[in-house]
Write a protein that holds these residues in place. Structure first.
Motif, short mmCIF file in Angstrom:
data_model
loop_
_atom_site.label_atom_id
_atom_site.label_comp_id
_atom_site.label_asym_id
_atom_site.label_seq_id
_atom_site.Cartn_x
_atom_site.Cartn_y
_atom_site.Cartn_z
N TRP A 49 -0.84 8.35 4.37
CA TRP A 49 -0.76 8.40 2.85
C TRP A 49 0.35 7.69 2.32
O TRP A 49 0.36 7.12 1.20
N LEU A 50 1.81 7.56 2.96
CA LEU A 50 2.75 6.48 2.56
C LEU A 50 2.30 5.29 2.37
O LEU A 50 2.69 4.63 1.36
N GLY A 51 1.60 4.63 3.38
CA GLY A 51 1.10 3.44 3.28
C GLY A 51 0.09 3.21 2.12
O GLY A 51 0.28 2.20 1.23
N ARG A 52 -0.61 4.04 2.03
CA ARG A 52 -1.70 4.13 0.62
C ARG A 52 -1.03 4.17 -0.39
O ARG A 52 -1.33 3.30 -1.52
N LEU A 53 -0.10 5.07 -0.55
CA LEU A 53 0.41 5.41 -1.99
C LEU A 53 1.62 4.42 -2.21
O LEU A 53 1.58 3.94 -3.48
N HIS A 54 2.26 3.77 -1.38
CA HIS A 54 3.11 2.64 -1.67
C HIS A 54 2.34 1.51 -2.06
O HIS A 54 2.99 0.72 -3.04
N ALA A 55 1.48 1.12 -1.53
CA ALA A 55 0.50 0.07 -1.58
C ALA A 55 0.12 0.20 -3.28
O ALA A 55 -0.03 -0.85 -3.79
N ALA A 56 -0.08 1.00 -3.70
CA ALA A 56 -0.57 1.44 -4.95
C ALA A 56 0.36 1.71 -5.75
O ALA A 56 0.34 1.83 -7.18
N GLY A 57 1.67 1.53 -5.74
CA GLY A 57 2.94 1.57 -6.48
C GLY A 57 3.42 2.70 -6.79
O GLY A 57 4.03 3.13 -7.48
#
Length: 99
Positions: A53-61
């Motif tokens: 989730w951290l990877g997905r959320l950070h990629a989305a800003g």
């Protein structure tokens, strides 16, 4: 509570209204704090591990952090370490000083 400044951004101009803090929810392997605007429900967050989730959320800003539940681990967290004084033991640094 300690994550609120990290989730809303520390670059807000003085006198502006702070952004929503988002939510804290369980993931497949722990807890995650997610900033506002994620459009993700707690039920969705429970379907994958925190790191995913951290990877997905950070990629989305979208700001997000893994929630540290072991208070002894807080001083070692790179994002929180500056808020502790390390002199043989770690203790919270007071926000004031005397001269």
């Amino acid at each position: 509570m300690l994550l609120r400044p990290l989730l809303r951004g520390l670059d807000e101009a003085p006198g502006t209204q702070p952004a929503e803090a988002g939510l804290v929810a369980p993931t497949a392997d722990g807890l995650i704090a997610v900033g506002a605007g994620a459009g993700t429900t707690p039920a969705e967050l429970a379907t994958a591990p925190t790191a995913a989730w951290l990877g997905r959320l950070h990629a989305a800003g979208i700001p997000a952090r893994a929630v540290v539940t072991d208070i002894a681990a807080l001083p070692q967290d790179p994002a929180l370490s500056p808020y502790f004084t390390h002199d043989g033991c770690a203790r919270p640094t007071p926000p004031w000083s005397f001269s």
